[in-house]
Design an enzyme around this catalytic site. Sequence first.
Site, PDB file in Angstrom:
ATOM      1  N   TYR A  32       0.821  -1.285  -0.136  1.00 31.83           N
ATOM      2  CA  TYR A  32       0.296   0.271   0.223  1.00 31.83           C
ATOM      3  C   TYR A  32       0.949   0.980  -0.094  1.00 31.83           C
ATOM      4  CZ  TYR A  32      -3.808   3.025   1.052  1.00 31.83           C
ATOM      5  OH  TYR A  32      -4.900   4.361   0.839  1.00 31.83           O
ATOM      6  N   SER A 108      -5.858   0.720  -4.419  1.00 29.30           N
ATOM      7  CA  SER A 108      -6.387   2.616  -4.121  1.00 29.30           C
ATOM      8  C   SER A 108      -4.901   2.589  -4.294  1.00 29.30           C
ATOM      9  CB  SER A 108      -7.293   2.524  -2.498  1.00 29.30           C
ATOM     10  OG  SER A 108      -7.360   3.808  -2.542  1.00 29.30           O
ATOM     11  N   ASP A 190     -17.860   3.731  -7.161  1.00 29.74           N
ATOM     12  CA  ASP A 190     -16.660   4.621  -6.644  1.00 29.74           C
ATOM     13  C   ASP A 190     -17.002   5.803  -6.302  1.00 29.74           C
ATOM     14  OD1 ASP A 190     -14.503   5.074  -5.332  1.00 29.74           O
ATOM     15  OD2 ASP A 190     -13.288   3.834  -6.719  1.00 29.74           O
ATOM     16  N   HIS A 222     -16.193   2.899  -3.028  1.00 30.70           N
ATOM     17  CA  HIS A 222     -15.105   1.897  -3.255  1.00 30.70           C
ATOM     18  C   HIS A 222     -14.360   0.759  -2.770  1.00 30.70           C
ATOM     19  CE1 HIS A 222     -10.662   3.422  -3.887  1.00 30.70           C
ATOM     20  NE2 HIS A 222     -10.326   3.200  -1.993  1.00 30.70           N
TER      21      HIS A 222
END
Length: 254
Positions: A32, A108, A190, A222
């Site tokens: 991430y 994301s 989203d 999302h």
Amino acid sequence: EFWVKSKDSTKIHAFKVQNKVKSSNCVLVYGYGGYGISLTPRFYPFVIPFIEDGGAFVVANLRGGKEYGEQWHRAGMREKKQNVFDDFIAVLEHIKKEGAKTVAYGVSNGGLLVGAVLTQRPELMDGAVIGYPVLDMLRFDKLYIGKVWVTEFGDPENCEDRKFLVKYSPYHNITKRVYPPVLLCTGLNDDRVHPAHAFKFAAKLEEVGALYLLRVEIKSGHSGATPQTKIEEYSNIMAFIYRILGMHKVYKLN
């Protein structure tokens, strides 16, 4: 767990989970690296069958998170965002040197991570899963709530910020070269990351002749979704991963 050295010699930690009895050279690498979000040990239901079938699951603690405090977060922000990608590259290099087949996975901001590394070092992946991603770093501020992300990424309207944003923006760095197969996942509902990021990236991949699949969810946003919707999504994702890594398995259904 294991440690690697990033490009600037910073030590990067990673967790590795695998089956003690049944193991293979197939590795799913998750990252991430942003917004001060720490990737501590947690339960990822969708990887349990993968581990049971002999795959290894790696979670990388990249700069941009907060595993080692706010300084660790700031070392992966704005003009220092490339540190995050370099950290992930170091983890992938370590795994590749061990002779493993790899799929990189991020969602994301993690989708930005995998997209950037895909354009910089595609040879380190056998496949890539890019979920609900931010990929156009020169226009993210124009879509939905993107304007609030300038603190983390930088401001595309600022000439100095644009210089470092365009260097790693996945959408702007797709070129005519060999890429591993890519699964792009996005959602029409989203309301955080506009699906245009994934759509435009898919168009660029097609333009250069890359192999890709585009999955568009129409029932959720999302991240939140009903269990049934998530089951369907993760089934598609894991089917892609199994196919790329050659982990084919025949399931008997009652």
